[in-house]
Design an enzyme around this catalytic site. Structure first.
Site, PDB file in Angstrom:
ATOM      1  N   TYR A   1      12.311  13.072  11.402  1.00 33.05           N
ATOM      2  CA  TYR A   1      11.396  12.474  11.892  1.00 33.05           C
ATOM      3  C   TYR A   1      10.506  11.849  10.871  1.00 33.05           C
ATOM      4  O   TYR A   1       9.756  12.454  10.080  1.00 33.05           O
ATOM      5  CB  TYR A   1      10.425  13.295  12.716  1.00 33.05           C
ATOM      6  CG  TYR A   1      11.225  13.708  14.254  1.00 33.05           C
ATOM      7  CD1 TYR A   1      12.271  12.875  14.609  1.00 33.05           C
ATOM      8  CD2 TYR A   1      10.881  14.503  14.989  1.00 33.05           C
ATOM      9  CE1 TYR A   1      13.075  13.104  15.855  1.00 33.05           C
ATOM     10  CE2 TYR A   1      11.327  14.837  16.221  1.00 33.05           C
ATOM     11  CZ  TYR A   1      12.328  14.225  16.606  1.00 33.05           C
ATOM     12  OH  TYR A   1      12.922  14.500  18.020  1.00 33.05           O
TER      13      TYR A   1
ATOM     14  N   ARG B   1      -3.858  11.741  25.835  1.00 28.67           N
ATOM     15  CA  ARG B   1      -2.603  11.958  26.561  1.00 28.67           C
ATOM     16  C   ARG B   1      -2.178  13.042  26.590  1.00 28.67           C
ATOM     17  O   ARG B   1      -1.408  13.742  27.614  1.00 28.67           O
ATOM     18  CB  ARG B   1      -1.525  10.822  25.956  1.00 28.67           C
ATOM     19  CG  ARG B   1      -1.913   9.464  26.142  1.00 28.67           C
ATOM     20  CD  ARG B   1      -0.699   8.392  26.206  1.00 28.67           C
ATOM     21  NE  ARG B   1       0.330   8.613  27.432  1.00 28.67           N
ATOM     22  CZ  ARG B   1       1.346   8.518  27.454  1.00 28.67           C
ATOM     23  NH1 ARG B   1       2.096   8.011  26.357  1.00 28.67           N
ATOM     24  NH2 ARG B   1       2.234   8.429  28.610  1.00 28.67           N
TER      25      ARG B   1
END
Length: 324
Positions: free
Chosen positions: A62, A294
Site C-alpha cells: 500500500y 466518512r
C-alpha cells in the site's frame, strides 16, 4: 450488532468494521511521506477509534510501503495505542521490476522477508494477523507452512489468513499448515453481488456469468473463517458518487439507499454497510476511506439492523431484476 464474529473465536476482540489503510501515506510512488500524511493518519485513526473501530488493515504494497510507515509513526507518537488495536497486513504481491512482470509470490523467502519489512515499517514486534494477498499459481502449501511456522515460533505473527481465495484453495493450503487460517478477504458489496448470486442462481442459466466460487461462503462459515469484505462501499457509488454513465439499477439503488438513510436517520454509508452486516456469515467490512467524516458515517452502520424485507429490497434493486 454486538453478536460475536469468527475472529472472536480465535482470540481477537475485533470490531465489526475494519479501517483499511490503503489510502494512507500519499501517492503510489517513491516520494517520501510528509508531516501532513502523518497528520492525516492520526486523524483517521482517531476517527476510527471514536466510531468503535479497533482493527486496521494494511498490505506491504500500500502506497509502496508508506501506508505502514505513517501508521508506524502514529504508533510511535501514541505508545499506548498498540495494546488497544488489532493490526492486520498482507503480502504476496510483487510489482514489476527490472523487466520482470508484476506477479504473486508465496515462496517462504518472500513471505518471511515481507513480514520483516512490515514489522519494521510499523515499528512493532508482532503482527496480529498476516493474510496472503492473492492466490499464487506456483504456491506449494508445504513451503507456505514452513514460513508460517517459523514466523509463528519467532513471535512475529500471531495468526494467519488469506485473501481472494476459494474454499478449495483454502482447503488445499490448510492441508499443510499447522495454524488455522482464520480470515478470507473478498470483494463484496451492494454492487458486487456474485457472492449472493452464486447461490441464488445455482442450477440456473443466469448463473453462468457468476464468477464467485461455489461453496466459499458456506465453507468459511462452517470453519469459523472470518469473511472480510474489501471495497464494501462500492467506490461510493451509492453514497454520493458520480452516477453519470451508470446503469439504471445503480441509480435506482442509490436513490433507495438515500431514502432508507433518511428514514432511519443514519448516513447512506451506514445503509450500504448494514446490507453486509445483515448476512448470517457475520461479514466484516474493510472500509477504505481515510476521511474522518466518512469513517464516522460508516460507524453508524452498527446502530441499525435491516429487516429481511429491507435487505431483499436493496438486493433486488441492485440486481436490476427480480429473483428467479
Amino acid at each position: 450488532m454486538n453478536k460475536p464474529i469468527p475472529l472472536h473465536k480465535h482470540g481477537f476482540p475485533a470490531s465489526r468494521i475494519v479501517l483499511g489503510c490503503m489510502g494512507l501515506g500519499g501517492s503510489w510512488d517513491r516520494e517520501p511521506y510528509t508531516a501532513e500524511h502523518v497528520k492525516q493518519a492520526h486523524e483517521a485513526v482517531e476517527a476510527a477509534l471514536s466510531a468503535g473501530i479497533n482493527m486496521f488493515d494494511h498490505a506491504n504494497i500500500y502506497t509502496k510501503g508508506k501506508a505502514e510507515q505513517v501508521f508506524g509513526q502514529v504508533l510511535k507518537e501514541r505508545p499506548d495505542l498498540r495494546e488497544r488495536i488489532i493490526i492486520q497486513s498482507k503480502c504476496g504481491i510483487r510489482f514489476e521490476e527490472e523487466g520482470v512482470p508484476g506477479r504473486y509470490d508465496f515462496s517462504k523467502e518472500h513471505i518471511e522477508a515481507s513480514v520483516d519489512g512490515i514489522l519494521s515499517r510499523l515499528g512493532i514486534e508482532t503482527l496480529d494477523i498476516l493474510l496472503l494477498h492473492r492466490p499464487d499459481p506456483l504456491m506449494e502449501p508445504e513451503e507456505v507452512a514452513e514460513a508460517f511456522q517459523r514466523l509463528h515460533e519467532a513471535g512475529k505473527v500471531r495468526a494467519f489468513g488469506v485473501s481472494n481465495m476459494s474454499a478449495a484453495q483454502i482447503r488445499f493450503l490448510q492441508s499443510a499448515i499447522r495454524q488455522p487460517l482464520i480470515a478470507n478477504q473478498l470483494e463484496m458489496s451492494l454492487l458486487k453481488l456474485d457472492w449472493l448470486d452464486a447461490g441464488v442462481h445455482l442450477n440456473q442459466p443466469q448463473g453462468t456469468g457468476v464468477s464467485f466460487p461455489e461453496g466459499t461462503m458456506e465453507f468459511c462459515q462452517m470453519e469459523h473463517i472470518q469473511i472480510q469484505a474489501w471495497s464494501p462501499l462500492a467506490r461510493g457509488l451509492f453514497t454520493g458518487g458520480d452516477l453519470s454513465g451508470q446503469p439504471e439499477s445503480v441509480r435506482a439503488t442509490a436513490a433507495l439507499v438515500s431514502r432508507m438513510a433518511e428514514q432511519k436517520d443514519v448516513s447512506p454509508e451506514a445503509i450500504v454497510l448494514a446490507f453486509l452486516l445483515r448476512h448470517p456469515a457475520k461479514i466484516q467490512p474493510v472500509i477504505g476511506t481515510v476521511r474522518p467524516d466518512r469513517i464516522q458515517a460508516c460507524g453508524e452502520a452498527e446502530r441499525i439492523t435491516l429487516t429481511r424485507e429491507e435487505w431483499y429490497t436493496l438486493y433486488v434493486a441492485s440486481r436490476g431484476r427480480t429473483m428467479p
